[in-house]
Design a protein around this motif. Structure first.
Motif, PDB file in Angstrom:
ATOM      1  N   GLU A  39       0.829  -1.213   0.000  1.00 47.32           N
ATOM      2  CA  GLU A  39       0.000   0.000   0.000  1.00 47.32           C
ATOM      3  C   GLU A  39       0.859   1.256   0.000  1.00 47.32           C
ATOM      4  O   GLU A  39       1.757   1.411   0.827  1.00 47.32           O
ATOM      5  CB  GLU A  39      -0.903   0.011   1.241  1.00 47.32           C
ATOM      6  CG  GLU A  39      -1.947   1.097   1.233  1.00 47.32           C
ATOM      7  CD  GLU A  39      -3.079   0.823   0.265  1.00 47.32           C
ATOM      8  OE1 GLU A  39      -3.476   1.767  -0.448  1.00 47.32           O
ATOM      9  OE2 GLU A  39      -3.564  -0.318   0.218  1.00 47.32           O
ATOM     10  N   LYS A  74       0.539  -6.614  -5.855  1.00 47.13           N
ATOM     11  CA  LYS A  74      -0.657  -5.776  -5.687  1.00 47.13           C
ATOM     12  C   LYS A  74      -1.185  -5.849  -4.276  1.00 47.13           C
ATOM     13  O   LYS A  74      -0.827  -6.744  -3.514  1.00 47.13           O
ATOM     14  CB  LYS A  74      -1.723  -6.154  -6.708  1.00 47.13           C
ATOM     15  CG  LYS A  74      -2.141  -7.592  -6.720  1.00 47.13           C
ATOM     16  CD  LYS A  74      -3.076  -7.858  -7.913  1.00 47.13           C
ATOM     17  CE  LYS A  74      -3.426  -9.332  -7.997  1.00 47.13           C
ATOM     18  NZ  LYS A  74      -4.267  -9.627  -9.138  1.00 47.13           N
ATOM     19  N   GLU A  77      -7.874  -6.469  -2.657  1.00 46.11           N
ATOM     20  CA  GLU A  77      -9.022  -5.641  -3.086  1.00 46.11           C
ATOM     21  C   GLU A  77     -10.080  -5.606  -2.026  1.00 46.11           C
ATOM     22  O   GLU A  77     -10.210  -6.450  -1.223  1.00 46.11           O
ATOM     23  CB  GLU A  77      -9.599  -6.191  -4.380  1.00 46.11           C
ATOM     24  CG  GLU A  77      -8.606  -6.053  -5.499  1.00 46.11           C
ATOM     25  CD  GLU A  77      -9.154  -6.573  -6.825  1.00 46.11           C
ATOM     26  OE1 GLU A  77     -10.345  -6.911  -6.889  1.00 46.11           O
ATOM     27  OE2 GLU A  77      -8.381  -6.653  -7.774  1.00 46.11           O
TER      28      GLU A  77
END
Length: 77
Positions: A39, A74, A77
């Motif tokens: 993040e 990543k 989500e």
């Protein structure tokens, strides 16, 4: 333990909360890592975290990991 498992375990040691998928063989691998630790970090910083976890597997003339052909980092989500 297979080299795929070694790569996955090395990443999990460095990024314990990660969801890690590793595939490949013959020295060439694809890695996908999903973790909240990414993040706010740029892609290069995310990839550096992963590469630093597997550096020992890429060192030397007989290193089991010769190349990471694809790396996806990543956040969840």
């Amino acid at each position: 333990m297979s080299i795929v498992e070694e790569v996955k375990n090395a990443i999990l040691e460095a990024i314990p909360d990660a969801d890690v998928a590793v595939s490949g063989g013959g020295g060439h691998f694809e890695i996908e890592v999903v973790s909240p630790v990414f993040e706010g970090k740029r892609i290069l910083a995310q990839q550096r975290l992963v590469y630093s976890a597997i550096t020992h597997l890429m060192a030397g003339d007989n290193a089991p990991v010769h190349a990471v052909d694809r790396m996806v980092c990543k956040t969840p989500e």
